[in-house]
Write a protein that holds these residues in place. Structure first.
Motif, PDB file in Angstrom:
ATOM      1  N   TYR A 222       0.854  -1.069  -0.062  1.00 62.38           N
ATOM      2  CA  TYR A 222      -0.068   0.144   0.095  1.00 62.38           C
ATOM      3  C   TYR A 222       0.891   1.205   0.088  1.00 62.38           C
ATOM      4  CZ  TYR A 222      -3.318   3.491   1.559  1.00 62.38           C
ATOM      5  OH  TYR A 222      -4.137   4.484   1.814  1.00 62.38           O
ATOM      6  N   GLU A 223       1.922   1.316   0.852  1.00 64.31           N
ATOM      7  CA  GLU A 223       2.705   2.449   0.745  1.00 64.31           C
ATOM      8  C   GLU A 223       3.448   2.808  -0.513  1.00 64.31           C
ATOM      9  OE1 GLU A 223       2.878   4.637   3.144  1.00 64.31           O
ATOM     10  OE2 GLU A 223       1.519   3.702   4.501  1.00 64.31           O
ATOM     11  N   ILE A 224       3.939   1.618  -1.058  1.00 68.86           N
ATOM     12  CA  ILE A 224       4.592   1.777  -2.247  1.00 68.86           C
ATOM     13  C   ILE A 224       3.528   2.235  -3.358  1.00 68.86           C
ATOM     14  CG2 ILE A 224       6.014   0.710  -4.299  1.00 68.86           C
ATOM     15  CD1 ILE A 224       7.411   1.215  -2.050  1.00 68.86           C
ATOM     16  N   ALA A 225       2.265   1.741  -3.311  1.00 66.87           N
ATOM     17  CA  ALA A 225       1.159   2.218  -4.096  1.00 66.87           C
ATOM     18  C   ALA A 225       1.028   3.705  -4.115  1.00 66.87           C
ATOM     19  CB  ALA A 225       0.122   1.321  -4.036  1.00 66.87           C
ATOM     20  N   LEU A 226       1.062   4.131  -2.786  1.00 68.83           N
ATOM     21  CA  LEU A 226       0.645   5.540  -2.652  1.00 68.83           C
ATOM     22  C   LEU A 226       1.717   6.339  -3.390  1.00 68.83           C
ATOM     23  CD1 LEU A 226      -0.501   5.886   1.015  1.00 68.83           C
ATOM     24  CD2 LEU A 226      -1.809   5.704  -0.851  1.00 68.83           C
ATOM     25  N   GLN A 227       2.967   5.908  -3.096  1.00 68.38           N
ATOM     26  CA  GLN A 227       4.118   6.839  -3.936  1.00 68.38           C
ATOM     27  C   GLN A 227       3.855   6.826  -5.262  1.00 68.38           C
ATOM     28  OE1 GLN A 227       8.158   5.201  -2.874  1.00 68.38           O
ATOM     29  NE2 GLN A 227       7.557   5.332  -0.574  1.00 68.38           N
ATOM     30  N   LEU A 228       3.512   5.443  -5.960  1.00 66.55           N
ATOM     31  CA  LEU A 228       3.315   5.426  -7.300  1.00 66.55           C
ATOM     32  C   LEU A 228       2.263   6.487  -7.799  1.00 66.55           C
ATOM     33  CD1 LEU A 228       3.899   1.703  -7.869  1.00 66.55           C
ATOM     34  CD2 LEU A 228       5.381   3.343  -8.313  1.00 66.55           C
ATOM     35  N   CYS A 229       1.025   6.515  -7.015  1.00 68.07           N
ATOM     36  CA  CYS A 229       0.038   7.494  -7.381  1.00 68.07           C
ATOM     37  C   CYS A 229       0.579   8.837  -7.631  1.00 68.07           C
ATOM     38  CB  CYS A 229      -1.229   7.278  -6.175  1.00 68.07           C
ATOM     39  SG  CYS A 229      -1.932   5.609  -6.405  1.00 68.07           S
ATOM     40  N   GLU A 230       1.417   9.455  -6.670  1.00 72.10           N
ATOM     41  CA  GLU A 230       1.860  10.573  -6.801  1.00 72.10           C
ATOM     42  C   GLU A 230       2.560  11.065  -8.290  1.00 72.10           C
ATOM     43  OE1 GLU A 230       1.143  12.922  -4.419  1.00 72.10           O
ATOM     44  OE2 GLU A 230      -0.016  11.461  -3.553  1.00 72.10           O
ATOM     45  N   LEU A 231       3.104   9.788  -8.960  1.00 73.94           N
ATOM     46  CA  LEU A 231       3.734  10.096 -10.054  1.00 73.94           C
ATOM     47  C   LEU A 231       2.805  10.641 -11.076  1.00 73.94           C
ATOM     48  CD1 LEU A 231       6.079   6.915 -10.288  1.00 73.94           C
ATOM     49  CD2 LEU A 231       6.618   9.322  -9.318  1.00 73.94           C
ATOM     50  N   ASP A 232       3.349  11.224 -12.052  1.00 69.33           N
ATOM     51  CA  ASP A 232       2.698  11.620 -13.434  1.00 69.33           C
ATOM     52  C   ASP A 232       2.255  10.524 -14.209  1.00 69.33           C
ATOM     53  OD1 ASP A 232       2.467  14.423 -12.583  1.00 69.33           O
ATOM     54  OD2 ASP A 232       4.381  14.926 -13.830  1.00 69.33           O
ATOM     55  N   PHE A 233       1.098  10.528 -15.193  1.00 72.77           N
ATOM     56  CA  PHE A 233       0.950   9.423 -15.657  1.00 72.77           C
ATOM     57  C   PHE A 233       2.328   9.051 -16.776  1.00 72.77           C
ATOM     58  CE2 PHE A 233      -0.547   6.960 -19.574  1.00 72.77           C
ATOM     59  CZ  PHE A 233      -1.155   5.948 -18.810  1.00 72.77           C
ATOM     60  N   GLY A 234       2.886   7.719 -16.607  1.00 73.40           N
ATOM     61  CA  GLY A 234       3.770   7.403 -17.710  1.00 73.40           C
ATOM     62  C   GLY A 234       5.179   7.755 -17.038  1.00 73.40           C
ATOM     63  N   ALA A 235       5.122   8.479 -16.045  1.00 73.36           N
ATOM     64  CA  ALA A 235       6.607   8.775 -15.189  1.00 73.36           C
ATOM     65  C   ALA A 235       7.216   7.455 -14.736  1.00 73.36           C
ATOM     66  CB  ALA A 235       6.502   9.654 -14.266  1.00 73.36           C
ATOM     67  N   ALA A 236       8.530   7.339 -14.749  1.00 72.29           N
ATOM     68  CA  ALA A 236       9.334   6.167 -14.338  1.00 72.29           C
ATOM     69  C   ALA A 236       9.393   6.248 -12.688  1.00 72.29           C
ATOM     70  CB  ALA A 236      10.579   6.214 -14.854  1.00 72.29           C
ATOM     71  N   TYR A 237       9.487   5.022 -12.272  1.00 72.62           N
ATOM     72  CA  TYR A 237       9.655   5.028 -10.532  1.00 72.62           C
ATOM     73  C   TYR A 237      10.922   4.567 -10.663  1.00 72.62           C
ATOM     74  CZ  TYR A 237       8.940   3.738  -5.703  1.00 72.62           C
ATOM     75  OH  TYR A 237       8.917   3.388  -4.420  1.00 72.62           O
ATOM     76  N   ALA A 238      12.109   5.267 -10.119  1.00 69.08           N
ATOM     77  CA  ALA A 238      13.557   4.874 -10.267  1.00 69.08           C
ATOM     78  C   ALA A 238      13.897   3.654  -9.421  1.00 69.08           C
ATOM     79  CB  ALA A 238      14.254   6.030  -9.549  1.00 69.08           C
ATOM     80  N   PRO A 239      13.256   3.466  -8.193  1.00 63.21           N
ATOM     81  CA  PRO A 239      13.550   2.030  -7.529  1.00 63.21           C
ATOM     82  C   PRO A 239      13.289   1.039  -8.203  1.00 63.21           C
ATOM     83  CG  PRO A 239      12.521   3.695  -5.978  1.00 63.21           C
ATOM     84  CD  PRO A 239      12.323   4.285  -7.662  1.00 63.21           C
ATOM     85  N   LEU A 240      12.407   1.042  -9.344  1.00 62.51           N
ATOM     86  CA  LEU A 240      12.036  -0.275 -10.077  1.00 62.51           C
ATOM     87  C   LEU A 240      12.647  -0.335 -11.569  1.00 62.51           C
ATOM     88  CD1 LEU A 240       8.155  -1.051  -8.858  1.00 62.51           C
ATOM     89  CD2 LEU A 240      10.421  -2.020  -7.926  1.00 62.51           C
ATOM     90  N   GLN A 241      13.357   0.484 -11.795  1.00 61.85           N
ATOM     91  CA  GLN A 241      13.820   0.713 -13.143  1.00 61.85           C
ATOM     92  C   GLN A 241      15.178  -0.069 -13.101  1.00 61.85           C
ATOM     93  OE1 GLN A 241      13.074   2.944 -15.961  1.00 61.85           O
ATOM     94  NE2 GLN A 241      11.211   2.824 -14.576  1.00 61.85           N
ATOM     95  N   GLY A 242      15.251  -1.077 -14.192  1.00 59.71           N
ATOM     96  CA  GLY A 242      16.188  -1.934 -14.993  1.00 59.71           C
ATOM     97  C   GLY A 242      16.908  -2.724 -13.666  1.00 59.71           C
TER      98      GLY A 242
END
Length: 669
Positions: A222-242
Motif C-alpha cells: 500500500y505504501e509503495i502504491a501511494l508513492q506510485l499514485c503521486e507520479l505523473d502518468f507514464g513517469a518512471a519510478y526509479a527504484p524499479l527501473q532496470g
C-alpha cells in the motif's frame, strides 16, 4: 577428497502449450491456466530456460501469497539448485518492504492479532474524541457517523474494510469522483463510519510527520502504491527501473489494485520480459478485482504494452472422467494429456448431514481397499469443506468409527475457541460430575475464547491520541499483562471451583467485575439442566453470551453455527456422558499421534487445499446456499470459485456429495 555427486535435475519435457510460453517473443506474456495444467511448473521451466539457455542473471519470481512462494520453490528445485542466486523469489509485499527499507524507512511489522485489536480500539477512541469535539463546536455530524459511534466497535468488520480499502486504493477513487467521502460511501454501499475509523487509524499509524511507524500485512504494498499514485502518468519510478532481466509472476488471479500498480511499474521499468500466470477460476480471496470475472482483461489494460495471451488447458492432474465431470459444471474446457490415466468421478446425493457422513465413511472404506500407491504410501481420503463448522458432526462420526483422521487448515472442533469455551462452560455447571476432566489444550482454547469474547483493551492516553500518536506504552503494558492461557489452564485444570471463578471474571482477582451477565446466569443454572447437553447448547443464555460479544456479524454466525453443530452431536446425552465420550475421543487421538500413525482421512478447508493435489478427494455438503454459500452478486463468483478449487484437487478419484433437495448441478455453477 571425494566430491559429492552433482545434483540431478529433471529433464524439461514441456508440452506444446508450455513450449509456446518458452518460445514466446513478446515482451509481456499472460498465461490463462486451468487447474492442474502446470502453470507454476511452466513458470519454473521458463526461469530455468532464461538462466541456463539465455544468460539471464537477475530473474525475479513473484507470488501473491506465502503458499504461492512455497509452490514456486518446490517446482524450481526440479530444474535448478534451490539456492540459485540468479533467481529471487518473494511476494509482492516482500518486494515492497525491500523498497521501503532501501529508502531508509524502518519497517516495524505488526502481525500479532492482539496488538492490531488494541491499536484499532485506540483509533476508535481517538475518533470518538474528535467527533465529540466537533459536536461541541457546533458541527453537524453526518447521520452515518453518529450511527457508527452509537454501535459497538466491530474490529473484524474494520479489518476487512481496511484491507479492501487499501487493496482498491479507495482514497484515490474518492478523490477521482470528487463527491466527497460521505457521498461516495453512500453511492457505493460502503460504511462511512468504517471509512472515518480507517482515516483515523491511518493518521495514528503514520504519526504527525506522515511517516508510517507500523506495518500490518499488505501495508508495504500500500505504501509503495501511494508513492506510485503521486507520479505523473507514464513517469518512471526509479527504484524499479532496470533491476531485473525478467519478471515472472504466479497467482495473477489474486492481484488487487495496489499490487497491480506495482506490477505495472515493474513491467514498464526496463526489467526484461514479463510472464505472468493465473487461474482466474481460483480467485477465492476477497478484494481482488478478478472476483468479478474480468481479472485477465483488467490486467491486460493495466500493462503498458499489449501482452500476448496464451492458454494452458491440458491437465496432468486428472484423467478423462474427472474432466468430463467438471467441464459442464463450471463451463470450462479441460483437456487431458493422458486419456488413459485412471480417473473416477462419482456424484452422490444425500438426504441429511448424517446421511452424508455415513456415505463418507463408506467412501473411506472403499479407499482403504485400494492398493498402496507406487510410493508405498497408504491410501488416504481427503475431504474438502467449505465451512469449519461442517467438520463437527464428521469428526464425531469418524472418531466413533475408529477412523484416524487429521485436520489441515482448521483445528479439531473441540480445540476451536468458541466450542472449547462452551465445553468449559458445560464443565463448570453445578450439575456436572467432579470426575469429568477437560484436557489442558481444550481449556487453554476455552480461555482464549473467553478473552476474545468479553475483554476490552486498556484505556489509552487521550492526549497522545489527540496529538496523532498511538499510546504504545499502554499497548505494551496490556500485552505483557495478557494471560498466558496455557499456564492458566495448567493451574485451573484440577481446580473446578477456581476455573468457574475465572470464567466468571476472566481474572484471578476475586474483586474483578463479572465479565458477562449471561455467563453469570449460566453458571447459576440448576443441576437438572445437565440432563441434556444438546438442549444446553441451544440455551438462550449461551446464544445471548455470543450475541453480546464484540464480534462481527460473520463471526457471530460462525459461533451460532458451531453451537447448532455441537447440539446435534450431543442431543439426548447428559453433560457427563457427552464430556466423557469427548474425553475418550481426545485420548484416542493423542495415542494415535504418539504412535505416529499416518491418518487414513484428512479434513481440509478450501483455503488450505488450494495449490495442492491428492489422489482421493471427497467434497461433501454441497448444496445451494451452503456450498457455495448464498452471496451478493459481487461475491457470487468467489463462492463459485471455492467449489472449483475444492473439486480440482483430485488426481485419481473424486466424489461430489450433493444435497438431494438443493443440488448445485447440473451446471455451470
Amino acid at each position: 577428497m571425494v566430491q559429492p555427486p552433482a545434483p540431478v535435475f529433471q529433464k524439461r519435457r514441456p508440452n506444446d502449450e508450455q513450449k509456446a510460453v518458452l518460445n514466446a517473443t513478446a515482451k509481456a506474456v499472460l498465461i490463462s491456466a486451468l487447474a492442474g495444467t502446470g502453470k507454476t511448473t511452466t513458470l519454473a521451466t521458463k526461469a530455468a530456460d532464461l538462466v541456463q539457455m539465455r544468460g539471464a542473471r537477475r530473474v525475479l519470481m513473484l507470488a501473491y501469497s506465502d503458499a504461492g512462494l512455497a509452490a514456486i520453490r518446490d517446482r524450481l528445485a526440479r530444474f535448478m539448485p534451490a539456492d540459485a542466486r540468479e533467481v529471487q523469489i518473494m511476494t509482492v509485499d516482500q518486494l515492497c518492504e525491500g523498497l521501503l527499507r532501501a529508502q531508509g524507512l524502518a519497517v516495524q511489522r505488526l502481525a500479532e492479532p492482539l496488538e492490531r485489536n488494541l491499536l484499532i480500539r485506540q483509533a476508535h477512541a481517538a475518533l470518538r474524541q474528535e467527533l465529540q469535539r466537533e459536536q461541541r463546536l457546533g458541527a453537524d455530524l453526518p447521520a452515518e457517523a453518529a450511527d457508527f459511534m452509537a454501535r459497538e466497535l466491530d474490529v473484524q468488520a474494520f479489518t476487512g474494510f481496511e484491507a479492501l480499502a487499501k487493496q482498491r486504493l479507495l482514497q484515490r477513487e474518492i478523490a477521482r469522483e470528487g463527491l466527497g467521502a460521505a457521498a461516495y460511501c453512500r453511492d457505493n454501499a460502503l460504511d462511512y463510519g468504517l471509512y472515518l475509523l480507517l482515516r483515523q487509524y491511518e493518521r495514528l499509524r503514520r504519526g504527525p510527520d506522515d511517516e508510517p511507524r507500523l506495518y500490518a500485512p499488505g501495508d508495504c504494498t500500500y505504501e509503495i502504491a501511494l508513492q506510485l499514485c503521486e507520479l505523473d502518468f507514464g513517469a518512471a519510478y526509479a527504484p524499479l527501473q532496470g533491476r531485473y532481466d525478467a519478471v515472472l509472476f504466479d497467482e495473477l488471479q489474486d492481484l488487487d489494485e495496489a499490487a497491480l500498480l506495482v506490477l505495472r511499474h515493474l513491467v514498464a521499468g526496463g526489467n526484461g520480459v514479463f510472464v505472468g500466470a493465473g487461474d482466474f477460476n481460483q480467485h477465492i480471496l476477497p478484494g481482488a478485482f478478478s472476483v468479478f470475472g474480468h481479472g485477465l482483461e483488467r490486467i491486460r489494460q493495466a500493462l503498458p504494452e499489449a501482452p500476448e495471451v496464451l492458454a494452458l488447458d491440458t491437465t496432468y492432474r486428472f484423467g478423462t472422467a474427472i474432466c468430463e465431470g467438471l467441464n459442464p459444471l463450471f463451463g470450462v474446457e479441460f483437456g487431458t494429456h493422458y486419456p488413459t490415466k485412471p480417473a473416477r468421478f462419482e456424484r452422490l446425493a444425500y438426504d441429511s448431514d448424517e446421511d452424508c457422513a455415513r456415505q463418507l465413511l463408506e467412501i473411506h472404506q472403499a479407499v482403504l481397499r485400494e492398493p498402496p500407491a507406487a510410493s508405498g504410501a497408504a491410501p488416504c481420503l481427503s475431504v474438502v469443506l467449505r465451512s469449519p463448522e461442517d467438520s463437527v458432526l464428521l469428526e464425531w462420526r469418524f472418531a466413533h468409527e475408529g477412523v484416524h483422521y487429521a485436520c489441515l487448515g482448521l483445528k479439531r472442533f473441540y480445540q476451536r475457541r468458541e466450542i472449547a469455551l462452551v465445553l468449559a462452560l458445560l464443565r463448570a455447571l453445578p450439575g456436572c460430575s467432579s470426575q469429568v476432566r477437560l484436557t489442558q489444550g481444550i481449556l487453554s482454547s476455552a480461555l482464549e475464547g473467553l478473552l476474545r469474547y468479553v475483554r476490552r483493551g486498556s484505556q489509552p492516553d487521550t492526549d497522545l491520541l489527540a496529538n496523532g500518536f498511538f499510546d504504545l506504552q499502554a499497548l505494551a503494558q496490556h500485552s505483557t499483562a495478557e494471560v498466558d492461557t496455557r499456564a492458566v489452564a495448567a493451574e485451573l485444570i484440577h481446580q473446578p471451583d477456581r476455573m468457574r471463578d475465572f470464567l466468571l471474571r476472566a481474572s484471578f482477582d476475586p474483586n474483578a467485575p463479572v465479565v458477562s451477565a449471561a455467563c453469570e446466569a449460566w453458571l447459576a443454572l440448576p443441576p437438572e439442566a445437565c440432563a441434556d447437553a444438546g438442549r444446553l447448547c441451544r440455551h438462550p443464555l449461551l446464544q445471548r453470551f455470543f450475541a453480546e460479544a464484540p464480534i462481527s456479524a460473520e463471526e457471530l454466525r460462525q459461533c451460532m453455527d458451531s453451537l447448532q453443530a455441537l447440539s446435534r452431536i450431543c442431543a439426548g446425552l447428559s453433560v457427563d456422558e457427552f464430556l466423557g465420550r469427548l474425553t475418550l475421543m481426545v485420548q484416542s487421538s493423542i495415542r494415535q499421534h504418539g504412535r505416529r500413525e499416518a491418518p487414513s482421512l484428512q479434513l481440509l478447508t478450501v483455503e488450505r487445499c488450494k495449490g495442492h493435489e491428492y489422489e482421493n478427494v471427497a467434497v461433501p455438503l454441497v448444496e445451494r446456499g451452503r456450498f457455495p454459500r448464498a452471496a451478493a452478486p459481487q461475491e457470487a463468483y468467489r463462492e463459485r470459485n471455492m467449489l472449483y478449487v475444492a473439486l480440482t484437487r483430485a488426481t485419481k478419484r473424486l466424489w461430489l456429495l450433493e444435497g438431494s433437495e438443493r443440488p448445485v448441478s447440473p451446471g455451470p455453477v
